[in-house]
Design an enzyme around this catalytic site. Sequence first.
Site, short mmCIF file in Angstrom:
data_model
loop_
_atom_site.label_atom_id
_atom_site.label_comp_id
_atom_site.label_asym_id
_atom_site.label_seq_id
_atom_site.Cartn_x
_atom_site.Cartn_y
_atom_site.Cartn_z
N LYS A 162 0.81 -1.22 0.00
CA LYS A 162 0.00 0.00 0.00
C LYS A 162 0.84 1.27 0.00
O LYS A 162 0.45 2.29 -0.55
CB LYS A 162 -0.97 -0.01 1.18
N GLU A 246 -3.51 7.67 7.00
CA GLU A 246 -4.02 8.65 6.04
C GLU A 246 -5.34 9.23 6.54
O GLU A 246 -5.96 8.70 7.47
CB GLU A 246 -4.20 8.01 4.66
N ASN A 281 -16.00 -3.97 6.51
CA ASN A 281 -15.15 -3.62 5.37
C ASN A 281 -15.15 -4.68 4.28
O ASN A 281 -14.24 -4.71 3.44
CB ASN A 281 -13.70 -3.33 5.82
N GLU A 321 -9.51 0.62 -6.88
CA GLU A 321 -10.58 1.00 -5.96
C GLU A 321 -10.40 2.44 -5.51
O GLU A 321 -9.28 2.89 -5.24
CB GLU A 321 -10.59 0.06 -4.75
N GLU A 334 -6.72 1.40 -3.40
CA GLU A 334 -5.77 0.32 -3.67
C GLU A 334 -6.06 -0.28 -5.04
O GLU A 334 -7.11 -0.01 -5.64
CB GLU A 334 -5.85 -0.78 -2.61
N ASN A 336 -6.28 -4.06 -6.92
CA ASN A 336 -6.28 -5.50 -6.78
C ASN A 336 -5.81 -6.12 -8.09
O ASN A 336 -6.45 -5.94 -9.13
CB ASN A 336 -7.67 -6.02 -6.41
N PHE A 394 -24.35 -8.54 11.48
CA PHE A 394 -24.66 -8.54 10.04
C PHE A 394 -24.10 -9.76 9.31
O PHE A 394 -24.03 -9.78 8.10
CB PHE A 394 -24.16 -7.26 9.37
#
Length: 666
Positions: A162, A246, A281, A321, A334, A336, A394
């Site tokens: 990253k 960040e 996430n 993304e 990022e 993928n 969830f």
Amino acid sequence: MAAVLVLRYGARAGRRALRECETLCSRRCLKTSHKLYSAVYDPNEKTFEKLLIANRGEIACRVIKTCKKMGIKTVAIHSDVDANAVHVKMADEAVCVGPAPTSKSYLNMDAIMEVIKKTRAQAVHPGYGFLSENKEFARRLAAEGVTFIGPDTHAIQAMGDKIESKLLAKNAKVNTIPGFDGVVKDADEAVRIAREIGYPVMIKASAGGGGKGMRIAWDDEETREGFRFSSQEAASSFGDDRLLIEKFIDNPRHIEIQVLADKHGNALWLNERECSIQRRNQKVVEEAPSTFLDPETRRAMGEQAVALAKAVKYSSAGTVEFLVDSSKNFYFLEMNTRLQVEHPVTECITGLDLVQEMIRVAKGYPLRHKQADIPINGWAVECRVYAEDPYKSFGLPSIGKLSQYQEPLHVPSVRVDSGIEQGSDISIYYDPMISKLITYGSNRAEALRRMEEALDNYVIRGVTHNISLLREVIIHPRFVQGDISTKFLPEVYPDGFKGHQLTDDERRELLATAASLYVAEQLRSQRFLGTPRIPIAKSKRSSWELSVHLGDGIYPVAVSKDDSSFSVEVDGMKLNVTSEWNLALPLLSVTIDGTQRTVQRLSRDASGKTSIQFLGTVVSEGQEICVIEAMKMQNSMIAAKTGKVKAVHCKAGDTVGEGDLLVELE
């Protein structure tokens, strides 16, 4: 004895024989002059004779499907517990690579390399997850002269880190989130950097993904705590505890751009996917295109995604993304370097087969399309169907055997990417995904209507699943209006998901349907192969009075029968309920005053208790939410032969039980 019907409008109570390859995975449905993905396979365009899929489940089946279309023989690998898995049955060859734990099977590079040599596979498709973004695996394949269906090791390395990927993105003039570009050394430095950036901040693992090693901090204390937990989680998950910090973009959308590039310097962006509906996430519902992007923003995001791909000499399918704020400012998140789980929605609106394109690019062919050739045709929605309990955070994993499984392929424009069948086990060793359910429409409303119908017609027994949550999401007013963000689930369900809340009309529909189903079952029990069980006499019963317990309320319901329909009086209102009443099938199409509903009859025990699914809602296992008791049932007793009454052992008003002697004949 009172007859009782227990109704659960959900599928928490406990697939069919092996399907032929044409209908197993990555299904296609036709639309006007367009298919869910390209069906153009040039037999003269030679690629590989044999390809190994270093994966399992639905993505392995998905890759095998395209390989068969292209005339490529396939090799499946599997763990010992996956010996009878669908992807194993679909492949031309299958080899076991170890026991169930992923570290000893699907991540076992030595064993997989041995299978490649043994089977003489010329190429390997890694799918997603497992070794799909492992640069060492790609390097070992290259050393053996085996083609990796994906980018080269340089791109995997650059985009997998990253910190490095963010620096590369900046140099390629891609919008990036403000933050610290280096490695954070300790908690004190984390606090200093966070103060400079300004709270809130996101602390995340440099080598991370899938939501692991990520923490949001709103003050110094949370930064220190976040640094400690994120570094520990990053080390255990990725073997790399480096962190970066960040600016946290509050209330963002998660929108990604699909890119496709070849080895000749050509690169395309294949429009966007909206992936904002997430839990922990991780994505739950995806769609293409996004309701939020205008053509200018879409083009800007696409061009920046292509610029990044070209900067790292990317060649294959990949995904860039972005986080997008309410003002349509977008920031690189990022890249993928693999096929995404949600790739089917892009295939639906573009007509491209991304697996085919990846294989072509890996063989060295140039792209067949120009940017102007890439369309947005219609709308596609994908729901990730998991063996999970949506009432717990969830979705917490559920395990078990699929005792009954039926995909809703009779619904128009439905595609199901799955790797399981009736009898398959959902185990503790692997991701609990059951399938990816995709619907297509000429517009978003049509795609959503089809998704609702498909979810209602999806039969899954034996494991707890999340269909109730998926259904509630896609019909929620905010989602329908496109008012979504990555905070959708916690904002809409601040106290957790509780299931569908019935409106007054829906409550009456449920009561009427349940009462009608109960009576239909009673009448069915009196008949055998279409004729009365005891044909001496004939019952002329045509009306029933029932008392229905629903939640904390008790509702008197009057039912009268007319041919195949029932007239049901609820709350002083009469509802007409019609159906074919084929109680042997798991799905029952019922029409209530012109409104069609699909009801799932889950189970019925020896005492007559019946569980049904209504509007997808799930309740706690064993919780009785709707009980029907027979009142003034006047059950007809028919003598099996002519005779004289010898004795009567009961009187009017007596309560009698099963097996009690009531009347003697002589």
